[in-house]
Design a protein around this motif. Sequence first.
Motif, PDB file in Angstrom:
ATOM      1  N   LYS A 169     -23.442   6.106  13.552  1.00 11.65           N
ATOM      2  CA  LYS A 169     -24.278   6.278  12.368  1.00 11.65           C
ATOM      3  C   LYS A 169     -25.744   6.499  12.713  1.00 11.65           C
ATOM      4  O   LYS A 169     -26.560   6.663  11.807  1.00 11.65           O
ATOM      5  N   LEU A 170     -26.069   6.505  14.013  1.00 11.54           N
ATOM      6  CA  LEU A 170     -27.429   6.810  14.450  1.00 11.54           C
ATOM      7  C   LEU A 170     -27.527   8.193  15.075  1.00 11.54           C
ATOM      8  O   LEU A 170     -28.589   8.583  15.559  1.00 11.54           O
ATOM      9  N   GLY A 171     -26.416   8.938  15.104  1.00 10.51           N
ATOM     10  CA  GLY A 171     -26.439  10.311  15.592  1.00 10.51           C
ATOM     11  C   GLY A 171     -26.162  10.494  17.065  1.00 10.51           C
ATOM     12  O   GLY A 171     -26.340  11.597  17.585  1.00 10.51           O
TER      13      GLY A 171
ATOM     14  N   VAL B 258     -25.976  13.752   8.716  1.00  9.87           N
ATOM     15  CA  VAL B 258     -26.413  12.849   9.788  1.00  9.87           C
ATOM     16  C   VAL B 258     -26.989  13.707  10.906  1.00  9.87           C
ATOM     17  O   VAL B 258     -26.285  14.538  11.494  1.00  9.87           O
ATOM     18  N   VAL B 259     -28.270  13.508  11.190  1.00 12.36           N
ATOM     19  CA  VAL B 259     -28.907  14.294  12.230  1.00 12.36           C
ATOM     20  C   VAL B 259     -28.391  13.841  13.589  1.00 12.36           C
ATOM     21  O   VAL B 259     -28.196  12.648  13.844  1.00 12.36           O
ATOM     22  N   ILE B 260     -28.135  14.785  14.481  1.00  3.69           N
ATOM     23  CA  ILE B 260     -27.588  14.499  15.811  1.00  3.69           C
ATOM     24  C   ILE B 260     -28.730  14.450  16.823  1.00  3.69           C
ATOM     25  O   ILE B 260     -29.562  15.365  16.874  1.00  3.69           O
ATOM     26  N   ASN B 261     -28.760  13.370  17.617  1.00  7.16           N
ATOM     27  CA  ASN B 261     -29.792  13.189  18.645  1.00  7.16           C
ATOM     28  C   ASN B 261     -31.184  13.452  18.072  1.00  7.16           C
ATOM     29  O   ASN B 261     -31.957  14.258  18.589  1.00  7.16           O
TER      30      ASN B 261
ATOM     31  N   GLU C 134     -38.407   8.846  14.793  1.00  7.92           N
ATOM     32  CA  GLU C 134     -38.571   8.613  13.361  1.00  7.92           C
ATOM     33  C   GLU C 134     -37.257   8.827  12.618  1.00  7.92           C
ATOM     34  O   GLU C 134     -36.903   8.049  11.718  1.00  7.92           O
ATOM     35  N   GLU C 135     -36.514   9.854  13.004  1.00  3.73           N
ATOM     36  CA  GLU C 135     -35.237  10.121  12.344  1.00  3.73           C
ATOM     37  C   GLU C 135     -34.212   9.043  12.652  1.00  3.73           C
ATOM     38  O   GLU C 135     -33.427   8.639  11.772  1.00  3.73           O
TER      39      GLU C 135
END
Length: 353
Positions: A143-145, A246-249, A253-254
Motif C-alpha cells: 500500500k506504499l507502492g 496507487v503511485v509506484i515507487n 512526499e507521495e
Amino acid sequence: MPSGALRSTRHQIFIQFSGSLPSRTLALTPSTNQTFRDLRLSVLPDSSQSSDYYFTRNGRILDDSDSIFGALNSNLSTMILHRKVRGGGGDGGATGAESRDCYLNMYAEKKPDKVDPNEQRLSKWLNCALSNEPLREPCVIDKLGNVFNKEALVEALLGKKLPKAFRHIKGLKDMMNIELSKIPGIEKGHGDTQFQCPVTGLEFNGKYKFFALRGCGHVLSSKALKEVKSSSCLVCQQEFKEADKVVINGTEEEVDALRERLEDERLKIKEKKSKKVKNGEASDQVIGVKHKASTREDGNGRADSNAAAKRFKVVDLAPANANKEVYASIFTSSKKSELKETYMCRSLPLGRN
C-alpha cells in the motif's frame, strides 16, 4: 653503440645536489674507469662524509662499484646526489620512504563506494524490493507502492523474516496483484527494463511516473491517465476512483501521503469492529459456544435470562441419554475422594489394582 666507441667518446654528465647540500648543478666529464664512488669523492667538499650520500638516476639507485660508462648509455645524463636519512630498520624511526599520507590512510575509516544514483533508481524499478532479484510475474505492490515478486514476499511473511521497513505488511490483504505490460521481444532476465505502459509505450524504468489501479491491478503511466481522461481503466474498462490509484515507487512526499491513507484505513476498520461489539452484533462470535450452552429454556418454553449469567459446566452439553456424572468424569474429577490420582492413570490410585 659498441662499448669501445662508448669509451673513446667523451661524455658529459650533470649532477644535481639535494638535501642539506646547496642546490646546484655540475657538468662533468668523467674518466673511462671512474666509478660512482670515485665521482662522489670528487664532488663532495668533505670526503669523510661521502658514505652518507648516494646517486640516483631516473629514480633508480646507482651502485658505488659500477663504472660510470658501464651504467650510463647516453650522453648528457643527469644524476641526483642524495643524503641518506638516519633511522629506520627496526629502531622505531622512519625510513624516509613513507609519507604522512601512508599513516593517515592506514587508520582512516574506509568510506563506502559512491553509488550511481541512476543505477540505484533503475534497480528499484527492475528488481524486487525485498529479494533484489529481477521482477518476474506474478508481481505485487504494497500500500506504499513498493514492488515485489509475490513468491518472495509470501515466503518472507510465512517465515516471519520481513525487514523493519516492510513491517506494515501483515498479510495478503496488504498486498495487491498488479498486471505489468511486457515489452515485445524482451527475454526474461534481460538486464534492461522488461515492462512498459500498455497505452503510451513509456518504459517502466523510473524516468516516468506510474500508477497501479486497485480494482484491476493494471499499471499505467501518469501520462496516459492525463491524456485520456476517463474513470475506467484504459486496458480492461473497469471503473475506478481517484483514491484507487496507487503511485509506484513514489517520492518521499507521495509515500508519506500513502502512509497516512494506510493509517486512516486501519483506524476505520478498528472503529467498525468496536461498534459491532457495542451493538451486540459480534456477541455470538465473542462468547461462542459457552453463550449458547448456558442459555436454556424454562418450564414454559421461554428463554431463561438468568441462566445465561450462570457459570458454564460440561454437564450442560451432555448427550440426552448419557449419565451426566460419567460424562463429566471424562473431562475432570467430578467427585472428591481421599484417594489421590497418579500420573499413570486417574482410575488407578496408588495402592490399588
